[in-house]
Design a protein around this motif. Structure first.
Motif, PDB file in Angstrom:
ATOM      1  N   ASP A  42       0.893  -1.531   0.170  1.00 21.79           N
ATOM      2  CA  ASP A  42      -0.212   0.586   0.366  1.00 21.79           C
ATOM      3  C   ASP A  42       0.963   0.519  -0.140  1.00 21.79           C
ATOM      4  O   ASP A  42       1.386   1.616   1.148  1.00 21.79           O
ATOM      5  CB  ASP A  42      -0.946  -0.028   0.997  1.00 21.79           C
ATOM      6  N   TYR A  72       0.561   3.956   0.817  1.00 24.76           N
ATOM      7  CA  TYR A  72       0.263   4.752   2.336  1.00 24.76           C
ATOM      8  C   TYR A  72       0.946   3.960   3.512  1.00 24.76           C
ATOM      9  O   TYR A  72       0.519   4.324   4.679  1.00 24.76           O
ATOM     10  CB  TYR A  72      -1.108   5.001   1.941  1.00 24.76           C
ATOM     11  N   ALA A  94       1.560   6.159   6.510  1.00 28.89           N
ATOM     12  CA  ALA A  94       0.704   5.738   7.911  1.00 28.89           C
ATOM     13  C   ALA A  94       1.483   5.623   9.087  1.00 28.89           C
ATOM     14  O   ALA A  94       1.937   5.724  10.345  1.00 28.89           O
ATOM     15  CB  ALA A  94      -0.075   4.462   7.390  1.00 28.89           C
ATOM     16  N   ASP A 131       2.610   8.915   9.831  1.00 28.20           N
ATOM     17  CA  ASP A 131       1.408   9.382  11.155  1.00 28.20           C
ATOM     18  C   ASP A 131       1.655   9.004  12.244  1.00 28.20           C
ATOM     19  O   ASP A 131       1.028   9.864  13.585  1.00 28.20           O
ATOM     20  CB  ASP A 131       0.200   9.376  10.237  1.00 28.20           C
ATOM     21  N   LEU A 132       1.518   7.881  12.517  1.00 27.16           N
ATOM     22  CA  LEU A 132       1.285   7.119  14.021  1.00 27.16           C
ATOM     23  C   LEU A 132       2.288   7.516  14.775  1.00 27.16           C
ATOM     24  O   LEU A 132       2.413   6.616  15.889  1.00 27.16           O
ATOM     25  CB  LEU A 132       1.129   5.646  13.587  1.00 27.16           C
ATOM     26  N   THR A 169      -6.794  16.574  -1.346  1.00 26.32           N
ATOM     27  CA  THR A 169      -6.378  15.753  -0.831  1.00 26.32           C
ATOM     28  C   THR A 169      -4.860  16.071  -0.544  1.00 26.32           C
ATOM     29  O   THR A 169      -3.950  16.155   0.475  1.00 26.32           O
ATOM     30  CB  THR A 169      -5.960  14.688  -1.300  1.00 26.32           C
ATOM     31  N   ARG A 227      -2.956  16.383   3.007  1.00 26.86           N
ATOM     32  CA  ARG A 227      -1.150  16.539   3.554  1.00 26.86           C
ATOM     33  C   ARG A 227      -0.381  17.093   3.686  1.00 26.86           C
ATOM     34  O   ARG A 227       0.636  16.997   4.042  1.00 26.86           O
ATOM     35  CB  ARG A 227      -1.242  15.582   2.211  1.00 26.86           C
ATOM     36  N   ASN A 243      -3.467  12.759  13.672  1.00 22.73           N
ATOM     37  CA  ASN A 243      -3.789  11.541  12.968  1.00 22.73           C
ATOM     38  C   ASN A 243      -3.951  11.421  11.182  1.00 22.73           C
ATOM     39  O   ASN A 243      -5.364  12.176  11.313  1.00 22.73           O
ATOM     40  CB  ASN A 243      -3.457  10.386  13.658  1.00 22.73           C
ATOM     41  N   THR A 244      -4.144   9.819  10.954  1.00 21.51           N
ATOM     42  CA  THR A 244      -4.522  10.141   9.305  1.00 21.51           C
ATOM     43  C   THR A 244      -5.453   8.833   9.145  1.00 21.51           C
ATOM     44  O   THR A 244      -5.168   8.195   9.558  1.00 21.51           O
ATOM     45  CB  THR A 244      -3.921  10.529   8.676  1.00 21.51           C
ATOM     46  N   PHE A 299      -6.108   6.605   6.161  1.00 25.20           N
ATOM     47  CA  PHE A 299      -6.010   6.973   4.523  1.00 25.20           C
ATOM     48  C   PHE A 299      -6.623   5.936   4.049  1.00 25.20           C
ATOM     49  O   PHE A 299      -7.596   5.658   4.092  1.00 25.20           O
ATOM     50  CB  PHE A 299      -4.608   5.765   4.701  1.00 25.20           C
ATOM     51  N   GLN A 300      -7.015   6.356   2.609  1.00 21.94           N
ATOM     52  CA  GLN A 300      -7.903   5.842   1.395  1.00 21.94           C
ATOM     53  C   GLN A 300      -6.808   4.666   1.418  1.00 21.94           C
ATOM     54  O   GLN A 300      -5.928   4.058   1.012  1.00 21.94           O
ATOM     55  CB  GLN A 300      -6.750   6.962  -0.314  1.00 21.94           C
ATOM     56  N   ARG A 301      -7.949   3.609   1.646  1.00 25.49           N
ATOM     57  CA  ARG A 301      -7.881   2.397   1.814  1.00 25.49           C
ATOM     58  C   ARG A 301      -7.570   1.709   2.853  1.00 25.49           C
ATOM     59  O   ARG A 301      -6.575   0.977   2.590  1.00 25.49           O
ATOM     60  CB  ARG A 301      -7.249   1.849   0.255  1.00 25.49           C
ATOM     61  N   TYR A 302      -7.118   2.930   3.857  1.00 26.92           N
ATOM     62  CA  TYR A 302      -6.935   2.278   5.150  1.00 26.92           C
ATOM     63  C   TYR A 302      -5.430   1.607   5.398  1.00 26.92           C
ATOM     64  O   TYR A 302      -4.779   2.380   6.863  1.00 26.92           O
ATOM     65  CB  TYR A 302      -7.585   1.198   5.557  1.00 26.92           C
ATOM     66  N   ASP A 356      -9.281  10.949   4.962  1.00 29.73           N
ATOM     67  CA  ASP A 356      -8.906  10.643   3.324  1.00 29.73           C
ATOM     68  C   ASP A 356     -10.087  10.136   2.294  1.00 29.73           C
ATOM     69  O   ASP A 356      -9.555   8.811   2.069  1.00 29.73           O
ATOM     70  CB  ASP A 356      -7.473  10.630   2.714  1.00 29.73           C
TER      71      ASP A 356
END
Lengths: 273, 273, 349
Positions: free
Chosen positions: B163, B165, B169, B172-173, C45, C49, C80-81, C83-86, C160
């Motif tokens: 993924d 992202y 992520a 972000d964490l 987006t 970001r 915290n975020t 995300f798209q598709r987690y 997002d």
């Protein structure tokens, strides 16, 4: 951040330059210089003396490639129509011999083909022979087919497995005979596999010197033998050796570019896995 | 997809498999044959195995082979993984260029790789005056060169599957870039790294041609030692060695396949819960 | 504005020489549910970001709680975020995914445990701790992603397009859930979507974006009832957009007919866009209304009929609870308060 990670490939890029690109350039440099270091085309023209060896190498490799395609294509097709589990087993059976030393596999054929070897003994029991099996062009081709057949089957299979069964059924549904289905659907769809299979068999076959040395005796010299003799043999002349290597590279690039006509993206990665 | 295969295709598959395995089986049988000349069976013996394990040359070569394989595979894994990370973040154009470079060692014939590296080492010694004798070091450098692409082509697909992202992520964490790398990216691409490493080890263990040109007279690897023995022609010990290698590979493959099958089954069970 | 938590000033972002954000300025209050709404490529987006710390603007400033944080990396932000598709970590199970942020902060194991359990309770995933994330349904994965972000008690949660991969029914459910989480946690939610319905249901404030610029910001009611231009009107709900001329204050001509309206200050003989919502057109007997036309098609939409009418050179879309005969003549009227007049958008915009 992105820039940071891109820098991670710098060591590799340096490595490629030093250990792949510069060495290949050195072949070209050596091919066009004499022992005194000056420019010359003497080496290249000297390669002309070996035209018959070069032609024979191409010829033997081409036969071996053709036989591999002829033998491998039906098998790849049969395997690709099996269940996923059976396919894995079959592919593993095909790859297993490749995990054994190349030299030892070729050595096994020496044992089989020798004058006092297993085949001649068996034939002898039937009152035949002994036949001159080893040290022939046929033995060389046999060795090539034996060693490189998996290289033909694997890319063929990886393409065929993607041919959806429903496509074939659709063709049958539309009234195509089995022969028509093959020539109009299966064959065109497997073209990319055929071209990469041909490349993957022809390239090592045309450049081998082990097979010709072990199974061909002294009378079946190939390009690889010439190169070996110039670099590590009695004839020691790396300049001439480089010139012959350059010719070999040209032959292979020609083969690859012809094959690329049929398939603009040789799927090496798919074959590796 | 599952279909009854016709008798014809079964027979065909069996014939090809027989062709692939017959030579290996003959070697295995002959490794227990008392008779030194290969054709006739004169009785069962373990002599050749005993002789093999006291053969200094073979044992020394075995040690060298392991050193070269492990050192070069570890180095190739480090360089190759870093390279894959870098390539992954490159733009399309750069990616394509670097992939082309990476294909060179895989696609070019081994003999060309071998002589070009030999030229490089000779050139470095004679023209640049660096005291780099052909030996273990040049062997390792050469093996790293042809091993890196296998690592890259195993790691890149894992990065692509990830993924895009996942790294974000982690940041972000609360992970800093290093933590994000070893807590998130590394575990995800680990299967690719392991596969690349194992592939590098096997190719390195098995390599003859490139080692042949870059090893020099003093540091033999197992394939080089085998070559030396085969040229002298009388070597039932080689049958024993072939058998051992074949059995080891077979066991390794079975173990790795069984464990992956068990993992798969466990995964499926978990889904059903 | 009081309680300003995030203050974006003149943000400019460029990718490969192309402007993605064009001088965007915006203030976001504490505990607000703000939604960026717009078509793909509008810069929504990108804005998210920037707040998350994944992109640094070429120029402009980002203030968080009064401090400039332009180049503060994501892992040092109280944000915290989802995300798209987690972007869940596939090598970790549900519990480990949610605990990830707390473990990175090296909190004591006991506290990690109790906070993770509390969060899983809130999103309704107690008992799923040891599951691999790949074995979860889309909706469950979504909840893990939310729990994984919220467990760190951020000041702001960035989302997002979090519901994009879910089916319609689940999406509706999650909208209510998200609103509940926001009220329960009492934090700011910044939400990005291209789905106008989502934006209108959940948000305190909607920011409509296009081509890297803010078109309009306001409460969902404001945006729906008083779109500032034809783009917003078209993007939010369905609209008939017709060329018109403002004759003078309170009088507009479109489709060849003069209408009273409630707008003024456009100047005389000014070319404008006229927006009429489909549900604001009333069907009357032919000849009774100001407009007359032929019914082209009638589609039943569940709550209402969507009727297309060819009249005065335009195709009008009407939402009505009564069906009409295709091919029949009908009359149409619009109340002055339902006619929205907008400055004509420049060509190509």
């Amino acid at each position: 951040m992105k820039l940071h990670t891109r820098l991670a490939s710098v060591p590799y890029l340096l490595w490629v330059v030093v250990f792949t690109i510069i060495p290949l350039l050195l072949i070209i440099v050596f091919a066009f210089t004499g022992t005194d270091g000056g420019f010359t085309i003497e080496n290249i023209s000297a390669v002309g003396r070996y035209t018959d060896v070069i032609m024979k190498s191409i010829w033997l490799a081409a036969i071996a490639t053709g036989v591999s395609l002829f033998l491998g294509y039906p098998l790849a097709y049969i395997i690709s129509r099996h269940s996923a589990r059976q396919q894995n087993v079959s592919l593993m059976l095909i790859m297993l011999p490749m995990w054994m030393s190349f030299l030892l596999r070729t050595f096994a054929w020496m044992t089989l083909l020798e004058k006092t070897g297993v085949i001649n003994r068996l034939l002898g029991l039937a009152g035949l022979g002994p036949f001159e099996l080893i040290n022939t062009s046929g033995a060389v081709v046999l060795g090539m087919v034996y060693n490189y057949l998996p290289f033909m089957i694997l890319p063929l299979h990886s393409v065929m497995v993607k041919i959806d069964a429903s496509v074939i059924e659709a063709a049958q549904d539309l009234g195509a005979s089995p022969l028509r289905v093959f020539f109009k659907v299966v064959l065109p769809l497997s073209m990319p596999g055929i071209s990469s299979g041909i490349t993957m068999v022809f390239v090592p076959a045309v450049s081998t010197f082990i097979i010709s040395r072990m199974l061909g005796g002294g009378s079946n010299l190939m390009i690889g033998d010439l190169i070996d003799m110039q670099f590590l043999g009695n004839a020691y002349n790396p300049h001439l050796g480089s010139a012959i290597s350059l010719v070999l590279m040209v032959i292979i690039l020609l083969c690859m570019s012809i094959m690329n006509q049929f398939d603009d993206d040789v799927d090496v990665e798919g074959v590796l896995r | 997809m599952k279909r009854k295969s016709s008798a014809l295709s079964r027979i065909y598959t069996a014939v090809i498999m027989a062709f692939l395995y017959m030579p290996i089986l003959v070697l295995i049988v002959l490794s227990f044959n008392q008779n030194k000349s290969r054709g006739a069976w004169t009785g069962f013996t373990f002599d050749w195995y005993r002789k093999l394990f006291t053969n200094r040359l073979i044992l020394g070569a075995f040690v060298n082979t392991m050193i070269v394989a492990l050192v070069s595979s570890v180095a190739a894994t480090l360089i190759g993984t870093a390279a894959a990370l870098g390539i992954h973040t490159m733009n399309k154009w750069m990616k394509k260029a670097v992939r082309m470079l990476t294909y060179i060692p895989i696609m070019s014939p081994e003999i060309i790789m071998g002589v070009s590296l030999m030229l490089l080492f000779v050139f470095v010694r004679t023209e640049l005056g660096v005291p780099l004798e052909l030996g273990l070091l040049t062997l390792i450098l050469s093996h790293i060169t042809f091993n890196i692409p296998y690592v890259i082509f195993n790691v890149l697909p894992k990065l692509r599957q990830m993924d895009s992202y996942a790294y974000d992520a982690a940041l972000d964490l609360g992970c800093n870039p290093w933590q994000a790398f070893y807590k998130v990216i590394l575990p995800e691409i680990m299967p690719g790294i392991t596969a690349g490493f194992l592939m590098a080890v096997t190719y390195s263990l098995d390599d003859f041609v490139i080692s042949y040109f870059t090893a020099g007279p003093t540091s033999q690897t197992l394939p080089l030692a085998i070559w030396g023995q085969l040229r002298r022609r009388v070597s039932p010990e080689m049958n024993a060695l072939s058998t051992i290698i074949f059995v080891v590979v077979l066991v390794l493959l079975l173990v790795s396949n069984l464990s992956s099958m068990r993992r798969e089954r466990r995964g499926r069970k978990a889904v059903r819960l | 504005m009081k309680d300003v938590l995030i203050d974006l000033r003149d943000l400019v972002v460029e990718y490969d020489g192309e402007r993605v954000l064009n001088g965007l300025s915006l203030q976001i209050r504490d505990k607000e549910f703000v939604t960026f709404l717009g078509p793909s490529g509008c810069g929504k987006t990108t804005t998210l970001r920037i707040i998350g710390g994944f992109i640094e603007p070429v120029s402009g400033d980002v203030f968080f709680d009064g401090k400039r944080i332009n180049s503060l990396p994501p892992y040092k932000r109280a944000v915290n975020t989802v995300f798209q598709r987690y972007a869940l970590f596939p090598h970790l199970n549900v519990y480990e995914n949610v605990a990830f942020g707390l473990k990175v902060k090296r909190l004591p194991e006991k506290e990690v445990h109790s906070r993770v359990e509390e969060m899983l309770e809130m999103v309704g995933l107690r008992g799923y701790e040891r599951r691999g994330v790949a074995q979860l349904s889309g909706g469950q994965q979504q909840r893990v992603a939310i729990a994984r972000a919220l467990v760190n008690t951020p000041r702001v949660l960035l989302l997002d397009e979090p519901l994009g991969a879910l089916d319609l029914k689940l999406r509706k459910e999650m909208q209510t859930e998200l609103k509940r989480y926001q009220q329960q946690m009492e934090i700011t939610f910044i939400y990005v979507t291209h789905d106008q319905e989502e934006a209108l249901t959940m948000s305190d404030r909607v920011i409509v974006m296009r081509d890297g610029e803010i078109q309009q910001e306001g409460t969902p009611q404001d945006i729906y009832n008083e779109p500032i231009n034809a783009f917003v009107a078209d993007f939010i709900g369905e609209s008939n957009i017709i060329d018109g001329v403002m004759l003078h204050d309170f009088l507009v001509e479109f489709a060849g007919v003069r209408f009273d309206c409630v707008d003024k200050g456009f100047g005389e003989m000014q070319l404008v866009d006229v927006v009429v919502r489909p549900e604001d057109i009333r069907v009357v007997s032919p000849g009774e209304g100001k407009l007359t036309g032929v019914v082209e098609s009638v589609i039943f939409k569940g709550v209402h009929y969507e009727i297309m009418v060819d009249a005065h050179g335009y195709h009008w879309k009407i939402h009505s609870t009564l069906p009409q005969e295709v091919g029949s003549f009908i009359g149409m009227t619009v109340a002055p308060g339902d006619i929205q007049i907008m400055h004509r958008m420049e060509a190509g915009e």
